[in-house]
Design a protein around this motif. Structure first.
Motif, PDB file in Angstrom:
ATOM      1  N   UNK A  64     -91.302 -25.949   0.131  1.00  0.00           N
ATOM      2  CA  UNK A  64     -90.748 -27.306   0.171  1.00  0.00           C
ATOM      3  C   UNK A  64     -89.480 -27.348   1.018  1.00  0.00           C
ATOM      4  N   UNK A  65     -89.325 -26.391   1.890  1.00  0.00           N
ATOM      5  CA  UNK A  65     -88.240 -26.283   2.874  1.00  0.00           C
ATOM      6  C   UNK A  65     -87.320 -25.115   2.548  1.00  0.00           C
ATOM      7  N   UNK A  66     -86.647 -25.173   1.415  1.00  0.00           N
ATOM      8  CA  UNK A  66     -85.765 -24.074   1.040  1.00  0.00           C
ATOM      9  C   UNK A  66     -85.941 -23.775  -0.440  1.00  0.00           C
ATOM     10  N   UNK A  67     -85.556 -22.570  -0.837  1.00  0.00           N
ATOM     11  CA  UNK A  67     -85.707 -22.185  -2.240  1.00  0.00           C
ATOM     12  C   UNK A  67     -84.927 -23.107  -3.166  1.00  0.00           C
ATOM     13  N   UNK A  68     -83.877 -23.717  -2.653  1.00  0.00           N
ATOM     14  CA  UNK A  68     -83.059 -24.596  -3.491  1.00  0.00           C
ATOM     15  C   UNK A  68     -83.810 -25.854  -3.904  1.00  0.00           C
ATOM     16  N   UNK A  69     -84.952 -26.131  -3.268  1.00  0.00           N
ATOM     17  CA  UNK A  69     -85.729 -27.303  -3.659  1.00  0.00           C
ATOM     18  C   UNK A  69     -86.344 -27.131  -5.039  1.00  0.00           C
ATOM     19  N   UNK A  70     -86.752 -25.910  -5.364  1.00  0.00           N
ATOM     20  CA  UNK A  70     -87.166 -25.566  -6.734  1.00  0.00           C
ATOM     21  C   UNK A  70     -88.130 -26.568  -7.357  1.00  0.00           C
ATOM     22  N   UNK A  71     -89.255 -26.760  -6.730  1.00  0.00           N
ATOM     23  CA  UNK A  71     -90.268 -27.678  -7.260  1.00  0.00           C
ATOM     24  C   UNK A  71     -91.500 -26.949  -7.781  1.00  0.00           C
ATOM     25  N   UNK A  72     -91.370 -25.658  -8.027  1.00  0.00           N
ATOM     26  CA  UNK A  72     -92.475 -24.901  -8.588  1.00  0.00           C
ATOM     27  C   UNK A  72     -91.967 -23.784  -9.481  1.00  0.00           C
ATOM     28  N   UNK A  73     -92.822 -23.284 -10.372  1.00  0.00           N
ATOM     29  CA  UNK A  73     -92.502 -22.095 -11.150  1.00  0.00           C
ATOM     30  C   UNK A  73     -93.800 -21.415 -11.547  1.00  0.00           C
ATOM     31  N   UNK A  74     -93.731 -20.109 -11.812  1.00  0.00           N
ATOM     32  CA  UNK A  74     -94.932 -19.357 -12.123  1.00  0.00           C
ATOM     33  C   UNK A  74     -94.586 -18.056 -12.834  1.00  0.00           C
ATOM     34  N   UNK A  75     -95.587 -17.478 -13.496  1.00  0.00           N
ATOM     35  CA  UNK A  75     -95.433 -16.191 -14.164  1.00  0.00           C
ATOM     36  C   UNK A  75     -96.814 -15.611 -14.396  1.00  0.00           C
ATOM     37  N   UNK A  76     -96.878 -14.287 -14.520  1.00  0.00           N
ATOM     38  CA  UNK A  76     -98.139 -13.612 -14.800  1.00  0.00           C
ATOM     39  C   UNK A  76     -97.841 -12.317 -15.558  1.00  0.00           C
ATOM     40  N   UNK A  77     -98.757 -11.907 -16.439  1.00  0.00           N
ATOM     41  CA  UNK A  77     -98.543 -10.699 -17.221  1.00  0.00           C
ATOM     42  C   UNK A  77     -99.861 -10.249 -17.836  1.00  0.00           C
ATOM     43  N   UNK A  78     -99.884  -9.011 -18.303  1.00  0.00           N
ATOM     44  CA  UNK A  78    -101.004  -8.506 -19.089  1.00  0.00           C
ATOM     45  C   UNK A  78    -100.633  -8.319 -20.547  1.00  0.00           C
ATOM     46  N   UNK A  79     -99.361  -8.484 -20.879  1.00  0.00           N
ATOM     47  CA  UNK A  79     -98.890  -8.104 -22.212  1.00  0.00           C
ATOM     48  C   UNK A  79     -98.987  -9.209 -23.255  1.00  0.00           C
ATOM     49  N   UNK A  80     -99.313 -10.421 -22.874  1.00  0.00           N
ATOM     50  CA  UNK A  80     -99.444 -11.509 -23.842  1.00  0.00           C
ATOM     51  C   UNK A  80     -98.808 -12.786 -23.331  1.00  0.00           C
ATOM     52  N   UNK A  81     -99.412 -13.924 -23.672  1.00  0.00           N
ATOM     53  CA  UNK A  81     -98.920 -15.201 -23.158  1.00  0.00           C
ATOM     54  C   UNK A  81     -97.478 -15.457 -23.559  1.00  0.00           C
ATOM     55  N   UNK A  82     -97.112 -15.077 -24.789  1.00  0.00           N
ATOM     56  CA  UNK A  82     -95.764 -15.348 -25.292  1.00  0.00           C
ATOM     57  C   UNK A  82     -94.690 -14.615 -24.497  1.00  0.00           C
ATOM     58  N   UNK A  83     -95.059 -13.560 -23.794  1.00  0.00           N
ATOM     59  CA  UNK A  83     -94.069 -12.778 -23.051  1.00  0.00           C
ATOM     60  C   UNK A  83     -93.835 -13.291 -21.635  1.00  0.00           C
TER      61      UNK A  83
END
Length: 203
Positions: free
Chosen positions: A168-187
Motif C-alpha cells: 500500500x506504498x509504505x509499511x507505515x500504511x499498515x492495512x494488513x496483518x497475518x500470522x501462521x503456526x503449527x503449535x495451535x490457533x491460540x498461539x
C-alpha cells in the motif's frame, strides 16, 4: 400509505447486481496472506478504504482471490471468514486474532463462511472463488471494510499456494496483518504490515 418498520428498513440492501470491484492490483507474489497452506493454523486480515471500493451500498455475495501459482484442487477445513465495517483506516499497532474487538466503529460483523471448508484451486494470474457465502454482507458505502480469515484447520498441507498481493506504498500504511503456526490457533501473534491481497468483491 404503507410504512416499513424501522427494522425492515435497516436490513434492506442493494440487491445482487452481478458486478465486481477490485480495490487494488498488487504485483508481489507471496505465500503469507491469506494463508500459508504448509502451516496448520493461519490468521489474516486486510483493510480496504471506502475510496477504493466506491460509494453506495453493495450487497457483497462473493470473494475471489488472485492466485500466484496454479493449484489443481485441495480442501482446507475449519475456516471462518468475517467481513465488517470499521471507521479505522489502519490496522492496530499490536493486532490479535480478536481484531474485531480492537478496531473502532465496527459494525455489521458477518461470518460469510462460518467454520466451513475452502476449496483451494486456481491458476496463476486469475481470480478464483474459494467458497460459497453462508450469508451475504451489506457494505454501507461509507465506512472502510475489513476482510478477516481465521484458519483453524489443524491440517498441514503439501501444496505451496501463493497469492498476488501488493504494497500500500509504505509499511507505515499498515492495512494488513497475518500470522501462521503449527503449535495451535491460540498461539498466533499477527504482525501488521503493508501487504494486501488482490481481492475481487462480487456484488
Amino acid at each position: 400509505m404503507f410504512v416499513f418498520p424501522v427494522t425492515m428498513m435497516q436490513q434492506w440492501c442493494v440487491p445482487i447486481e452481478n458486478l465486481n470491484v477490485i480495490p487494488q492490483t498488487g504485483t508481489n507474489n507471496q505465500d503469507d496472506i491469506p494463508m500459508d497452506t504448509w502451516y496448520r493454523y493461519n490468521f489474516a486480515a486486510i483493510l480496504f478504504l471506502q475510496s477504493e471500493i466506491g460509494s453506495g451500498q453493495k450487497q457483497i455475495n462473493g470473494l475471489q482471490w488472485m492466485f500466484g501459482t496454479s493449484v489443481s484442487s485441495f480442501t482446507r477445513p475449519n475456516i471462518t471468514v468475517k467481513l465488517y465495517h470499521t471507521t479505522d483506516s489502519v490496522i492496530p499497532a499490536s493486532p490479535t486474532t480478536s481484531l474485531e474487538t480492537q478496531m473502532n466503529g465496527v459494525t455489521n460483523l458477518t461470518k460469510v463462511l462460518d467454520d466451513g471448508t475452502m476449496t483451494i484451486a486456481g491458476t496463476n494470474g486469475n481470480f478464483s472463488t474459494l467458497f460459497t457465502f453462508d450469508e451475504n454482507f451489506c457494505y454501507n458505502g461509507t465506512d472502510n471494510l475489513v476482510i478477516q480469515l481465521e484458519d483453524r484447520s489443524n491440517q498441514m498441507g503439501t501444496n505451496y499456494t501463493n497469492m498476488w498481493e501488493g504494497s500500500t506504498a509504505t509499511a507505515s500504511d499498515n492495512k494488513g496483518c497475518w500470522a501462521r503456526t503449527d503449535s495451535g490457533y491460540a498461539s498466533l501473534s499477527p504482525v501488521r504490515g503493508d501487504f494486501r491481497n488482490n481481492v475481487k468483491l462480487l456484488y
